[in-house]
Design an enzyme around this catalytic site. Structure first.
Site, PDB file in Angstrom:
ATOM      1  CD  GLU A 106      25.473  13.865  33.568  1.00  8.96           C
ATOM      2  OE1 GLU A 106      25.681  15.034  33.987  1.00  8.96           O
ATOM      3  OE2 GLU A 106      25.617  13.540  32.373  1.00  8.96           O
TER       4      GLU A 106
ATOM      5  NE  ARG B   6      27.944  17.725  30.532  1.00 10.69           N
ATOM      6  CZ  ARG B   6      27.265  16.839  31.241  1.00 10.69           C
ATOM      7  NH1 ARG B   6      27.102  15.608  30.783  1.00 10.69           N
ATOM      8  NH2 ARG B   6      26.739  17.150  32.413  1.00 10.69           N
TER       9      ARG B   6
END
Length: 245
Positions: free
Chosen positions: A197, A54
């Site tokens: 998400e 990420r």
């Protein structure tokens, strides 16, 4: 299905009880980047290997003054029991985890994004150095664009997750898989989709929280005691026990 039906749902975020006081103190759930800037070192239930991926993902949208690191967003899942809940490092902590619930209507707010799978899955090599800049699909362009530097992608993953900045694209999510009515034999792909998400920039004010759940009565009581300690009984919902989290 029309957009307003999708926006009638909820999104969820897990927090360790030890981090609950700092959330109440800040009156907000902060992104990983914001926590670092404030010198707050929370108890992490995330896999470091995933966090490393990420860290190599940046979002760049037209009109943005500068790119945004993925770590500058507060991530929520579309489902209560996301795959992360079953990860070995999380499963052993279930009796100390709270689940925060917000309304999906937040997707209408400026700069809030969503993905059709785990945001970390961008075909980046696990131990490589390439990074990716993502320009989410938007009202003017219906595709998600990626630029890899210095080249790539070099990962071996079969699929990647697209980013979206407009609620008109909510129908691109695989709601059959998200709602539990559809199963995919490809376990990696099934897990990726179940990990779709909602990404909220920088901070989520506690005023946006509409539910707080604990897996057992003792944890719920401990959390409610923390809320009382900060005098925030009217600012956040009562923590309730919801077995099976």
């Amino acid at each position: 299905m029309v957009v307003h039906n999708f926006l009638g749902g909820y999104a969820y975020h897990m927090v360790h009880i030890s981090n609950f006081p700092s959330i109440l103190r800040e009156k907000a759930l902060l992104s990983k980047e914001s926590l670092s800037q404030k010198g707050i070192n929370p108890y992490s239930i995330a896999l470091e290997s995933v966090q490393a991926l990420r860290k190599r993902i940046t979002v760049q949208r037209p009109g943005m003054p500068s790119p945004r690191q993925l770590h500058s967003y507060v991530p929520f899942y579309f489902i209560l029991r996301a795959p992360m809940s079953y990860a070995p490092n999380v499963k052993g902590q279930q009796n100390r985890l709270l689940v925060l619930e917000i309304e999906l209507i937040i997707l209408n707010e400026p700069e809030v994004l969503f993905t059709d799978g785990n945001a970390s899955m961008q075909k980046l090599s696990r131990y490589g150095t390439e990074v990716v800049v993502i320009d989410p699909a938007n009202a003017r362009r219906d595709t998600c664009i990626r630029r890899y530097h210095p080249g790539g992608p070099h990962g071996t993953g079969e699929n990647w997750s697209d980013f979206y900045s407009d609620v008109a694209f909510l129908d691109r999510l695989n709601w059959g898989v998200l709602n539990g009515g559809t199963f995919i034999d490809n376990r990696e792909e099934f897990t990726r989709i179940r990990s779709s998400e909602v990404l909220i920039p920088d901070r989520l004010p506690i005023s946006k929280i509409v539910g707080i759940y604990a897996s057992n009565p003792d944890l719920a009581q401990d959390a409610n005691d923390v809320v009382k300690m900060f005098g925030l009984e009217r600012a956040v919902p009562e923590v309730v026990c919801r077995r099976g989290l």
